[in-house]
Scaffold this motif. Structure first.
Motif, PDB file in Angstrom:
ATOM      1  N   VAL A   1     -28.256 -43.880 -45.128  1.00  0.00           N
ATOM      2  CA  VAL A   1     -28.055 -42.585 -44.477  1.00  0.00           C
ATOM      3  C   VAL A   1     -26.578 -42.225 -44.509  1.00  0.00           C
ATOM      4  O   VAL A   1     -25.708 -43.087 -44.326  1.00  0.00           O
ATOM      5  CB  VAL A   1     -28.548 -42.604 -43.015  1.00  0.00           C
ATOM      6  N   LEU A   2     -26.298 -40.952 -44.726  1.00  0.00           N
ATOM      7  CA  LEU A   2     -24.941 -40.425 -44.607  1.00  0.00           C
ATOM      8  C   LEU A   2     -24.970 -39.183 -43.735  1.00  0.00           C
ATOM      9  O   LEU A   2     -25.865 -38.339 -43.874  1.00  0.00           O
ATOM     10  CB  LEU A   2     -24.367 -40.065 -45.982  1.00  0.00           C
ATOM     11  N   CYS A   3     -24.006 -39.066 -42.849  1.00  0.00           N
ATOM     12  CA  CYS A   3     -23.817 -37.861 -42.041  1.00  0.00           C
ATOM     13  C   CYS A   3     -22.526 -37.221 -42.535  1.00  0.00           C
ATOM     14  O   CYS A   3     -21.430 -37.707 -42.229  1.00  0.00           O
ATOM     15  CB  CYS A   3     -23.724 -38.216 -40.561  1.00  0.00           C
ATOM     16  N   LEU A   4     -22.660 -36.151 -43.304  1.00  0.00           N
ATOM     17  CA  LEU A   4     -21.525 -35.521 -43.973  1.00  0.00           C
ATOM     18  C   LEU A   4     -20.951 -34.402 -43.100  1.00  0.00           C
ATOM     19  O   LEU A   4     -21.575 -33.356 -42.915  1.00  0.00           O
ATOM     20  CB  LEU A   4     -21.970 -34.971 -45.334  1.00  0.00           C
ATOM     21  N   ALA A   5     -19.758 -34.636 -42.576  1.00  0.00           N
ATOM     22  CA  ALA A   5     -19.120 -33.678 -41.670  1.00  0.00           C
ATOM     23  C   ALA A   5     -17.810 -33.178 -42.249  1.00  0.00           C
ATOM     24  O   ALA A   5     -17.139 -33.890 -43.006  1.00  0.00           O
ATOM     25  CB  ALA A   5     -18.865 -34.332 -40.309  1.00  0.00           C
ATOM     26  N   ASP A   6     -17.444 -31.958 -41.897  1.00  0.00           N
ATOM     27  CA  ASP A   6     -16.137 -31.437 -42.284  1.00  0.00           C
ATOM     28  C   ASP A   6     -15.032 -32.309 -41.700  1.00  0.00           C
ATOM     29  O   ASP A   6     -15.112 -32.735 -40.531  1.00  0.00           O
ATOM     30  CB  ASP A   6     -15.958 -30.002 -41.779  1.00  0.00           C
ATOM     31  N   ARG A   7     -13.974 -32.554 -42.479  1.00  0.00           N
ATOM     32  CA  ARG A   7     -12.848 -33.347 -41.988  1.00  0.00           C
ATOM     33  C   ARG A   7     -12.168 -32.636 -40.824  1.00  0.00           C
ATOM     34  O   ARG A   7     -11.722 -33.271 -39.861  1.00  0.00           O
ATOM     35  CB  ARG A   7     -11.847 -33.576 -43.133  1.00  0.00           C
ATOM     36  N   ASP A   8     -12.030 -31.320 -40.931  1.00  0.00           N
ATOM     37  CA  ASP A   8     -11.492 -30.513 -39.833  1.00  0.00           C
ATOM     38  C   ASP A   8     -10.110 -31.035 -39.407  1.00  0.00           C
ATOM     39  O   ASP A   8      -9.220 -31.162 -40.229  1.00  0.00           O
ATOM     40  CB  ASP A   8     -12.488 -30.491 -38.678  1.00  0.00           C
ATOM     41  N   TYR A   9      -9.920 -31.380 -38.126  1.00  0.00           N
ATOM     42  CA  TYR A   9      -8.622 -31.852 -37.624  1.00  0.00           C
ATOM     43  C   TYR A   9      -8.504 -33.381 -37.649  1.00  0.00           C
ATOM     44  O   TYR A   9      -7.640 -33.948 -36.985  1.00  0.00           O
ATOM     45  CB  TYR A   9      -8.404 -31.368 -36.191  1.00  0.00           C
ATOM     46  N   GLU A  10      -9.370 -34.046 -38.398  1.00  0.00           N
ATOM     47  CA  GLU A  10      -9.463 -35.505 -38.336  1.00  0.00           C
ATOM     48  C   GLU A  10      -8.138 -36.202 -38.648  1.00  0.00           C
ATOM     49  O   GLU A  10      -7.832 -37.250 -38.078  1.00  0.00           O
ATOM     50  CB  GLU A  10     -10.550 -35.997 -39.302  1.00  0.00           C
ATOM     51  N   ASP A  11      -7.338 -35.639 -39.547  1.00  0.00           N
ATOM     52  CA  ASP A  11      -6.052 -36.251 -39.892  1.00  0.00           C
ATOM     53  C   ASP A  11      -5.049 -36.185 -38.746  1.00  0.00           C
ATOM     54  O   ASP A  11      -4.070 -36.945 -38.726  1.00  0.00           O
ATOM     55  CB  ASP A  11      -5.442 -35.559 -41.117  1.00  0.00           C
ATOM     56  N   TYR A  12      -5.264 -35.259 -37.819  1.00  0.00           N
ATOM     57  CA  TYR A  12      -4.292 -35.007 -36.758  1.00  0.00           C
ATOM     58  C   TYR A  12      -4.824 -35.326 -35.365  1.00  0.00           C
ATOM     59  O   TYR A  12      -4.057 -35.627 -34.452  1.00  0.00           O
ATOM     60  CB  TYR A  12      -3.838 -33.545 -36.811  1.00  0.00           C
ATOM     61  N   GLN A  13      -6.126 -35.230 -35.217  1.00  0.00           N
ATOM     62  CA  GLN A  13      -6.779 -35.507 -33.934  1.00  0.00           C
ATOM     63  C   GLN A  13      -8.089 -36.253 -34.229  1.00  0.00           C
ATOM     64  O   GLN A  13      -9.167 -35.675 -34.200  1.00  0.00           O
ATOM     65  CB  GLN A  13      -7.045 -34.207 -33.171  1.00  0.00           C
ATOM     66  N   PRO A  14      -8.002 -37.553 -34.516  1.00  0.00           N
ATOM     67  CA  PRO A  14      -9.168 -38.322 -34.973  1.00  0.00           C
ATOM     68  C   PRO A  14     -10.304 -38.353 -33.952  1.00  0.00           C
ATOM     69  O   PRO A  14     -10.067 -38.398 -32.746  1.00  0.00           O
ATOM     70  CB  PRO A  14      -8.590 -39.730 -35.201  1.00  0.00           C
ATOM     71  N   SER A  15     -11.520 -38.351 -34.468  1.00  0.00           N
ATOM     72  CA  SER A  15     -12.698 -38.417 -33.609  1.00  0.00           C
ATOM     73  C   SER A  15     -12.877 -39.813 -33.011  1.00  0.00           C
ATOM     74  O   SER A  15     -13.524 -39.979 -31.980  1.00  0.00           O
ATOM     75  CB  SER A  15     -13.952 -38.065 -34.412  1.00  0.00           C
ATOM     76  N   GLY A  16     -12.338 -40.818 -33.688  1.00  0.00           N
ATOM     77  CA  GLY A  16     -12.453 -42.187 -33.196  1.00  0.00           C
ATOM     78  C   GLY A  16     -13.706 -42.897 -33.664  1.00  0.00           C
ATOM     79  O   GLY A  16     -13.900 -44.089 -33.376  1.00  0.00           O
TER      80      GLY A  16
ATOM     81  N   LEU B   1     -19.471 -39.733 -43.002  1.00  0.00           N
ATOM     82  CA  LEU B   1     -18.671 -39.433 -44.192  1.00  0.00           C
ATOM     83  C   LEU B   1     -18.016 -38.073 -43.993  1.00  0.00           C
ATOM     84  O   LEU B   1     -18.702 -37.069 -43.787  1.00  0.00           O
ATOM     85  CB  LEU B   1     -19.561 -39.413 -45.435  1.00  0.00           C
ATOM     86  N   PHE B   2     -16.692 -38.043 -44.044  1.00  0.00           N
ATOM     87  CA  PHE B   2     -15.972 -36.774 -43.941  1.00  0.00           C
ATOM     88  C   PHE B   2     -15.715 -36.197 -45.333  1.00  0.00           C
ATOM     89  O   PHE B   2     -15.526 -36.944 -46.311  1.00  0.00           O
ATOM     90  CB  PHE B   2     -14.629 -36.963 -43.225  1.00  0.00           C
ATOM     91  N   THR B   3     -15.690 -34.880 -45.414  1.00  0.00           N
ATOM     92  CA  THR B   3     -15.317 -34.229 -46.658  1.00  0.00           C
ATOM     93  C   THR B   3     -13.889 -34.646 -47.034  1.00  0.00           C
ATOM     94  O   THR B   3     -13.083 -34.997 -46.180  1.00  0.00           O
ATOM     95  CB  THR B   3     -15.380 -32.695 -46.521  1.00  0.00           C
TER      96      THR B   3
END
Length: 293
Positions: free
Chosen positions: A95-110, A117-119
């Motif tokens: 299974v993969l859950c493909l989500a937009d990276r969005d602010y992940e580089d600056y405010q990680p989801s953890g 899997l982020f874009t």
């Protein structure tokens, strides 16, 4: 291929994977992403995986709160699903859950779930923000523009980077300010494109009763820009890209009719070549999951 005709609960989904471990599923943020990933898999002859919008899974708000995720966001639901599958389901799922990276580089989801899997870039739309795709779109779909493709990309990068910094600063400060349409402050005259950034920020802060805090906000924007990643596609927002490009097209190519940003985004995705996508780590992982059973 497993067909989902109605929303499934997390318990039902986990039970299904226990009973049918051969299933290979990819969950995405919405219908447009679903169509796009399905096309990519068909183009590669990879038929072992099914692609579903996260809308088909019931993720209660209480689960989102447990993972400190925002309510009402498809991206948040994907992250929560990835976390819950790791917690609830034994063994290794396909299974993969493909989500937009969005602010992940600056405010990680953890999240550290192996199912998340982020874009490669901040959103799916930004795969089209490349010289090859933009050159094809401008030449074929638009029939050219008064400025060259490289100049267009440079202008878009400059404006969209500043807009992204403003959005991210609001996010990091936790101010929750209501957005102001930024294209109103983009001037286009005889092919020359400029952005009245200071005026845009002033109106944005004044509308939200934060003008007295402008020094703190400007400092945060400067700090964000100083820590930008090197890749432009990870320091701009996908929907801002399509909104600004639509504004430019309406000014410079009035004969090309795109009713809204969503229609334009579809045309931009159509400019992408399967071979180029296959060079991207995210799509390589998608293909790896779907290529063999």
């Amino acid at each position: 291929m497993k067909v989902m005709n109605q929303k499934r609960t997390l318990d039902e989904l986990c039970a299904m994977y226990v009973l049918e471990p051969e299933l290979r599923d990819i969950f995405v943020e919405g219908c447009s992403d679903e169509r796009f990933v399905k096309w990519y898999l068909r183009a590669n002859g990879a038929t072992a995986a099914s692609v579903y919008s996260i809308d088909l899974i019931d993720i209660p708000d209480a689960i989102l709160r447990q993972h400190d995720l925002s309510i009402g966001s498809n991206r948040s639901q994907l992250i929560a699903l990835a976390n819950e599958l790791l917690r609830r389901c034994p063994g290794q799922l396909n299974v993969l859950c493909l989500a937009d990276r969005d602010y992940e580089d600056y405010q990680p989801s953890g999240s550290t779930s192996r199912y998340l899997l982020f874009t490669d870039y901040n959103s799916m739309e930004l795969y089209a923000f490349s010289p090859a795709a933009m050159d094809k779109f401008v030449a074929v779909a638009l029939g050219g523009l008064p400025l060259g493709c490289n100049d267009l990309i440079a202008v878009l990068t400059h404006i969209l980077g500043r807009v992204f910094a403003v959005r991210l600063s609001n996010q990091l400060l936790g101010w929750g300010m209501e957005w102001v349409p930024f294209v109103k402050y983009v001037e286009i005259r005889k092919g020359a494109i400029s952005f009245k950034a200071d005026e845009f920020v002033r109106v944005y802060l004044q509308k939200n009763g934060r003008w007295r805090d402008r020094a703190a906000f400007d400092a945060e924007v400067s700090e964000v820009i100083a820590h930008f990643t090197s890749d432009a596609r990870r320091r701009i927002r996908g929907h801002d890209f399509s909104e600004l490009l639509l504004h430019i097209i309406r000014k410079l190519r009035r004969d090309r009719k795109y009713g809204d940003s969503e229609t334009l985004e579809g045309a931009l995705r159509a400019s992408l070549e399967c071979a180029n996508l296959s060079l991207e780590p995210c799509f390589q992982r998608i293909l790896e999951l779907a290529a063999s059973a």
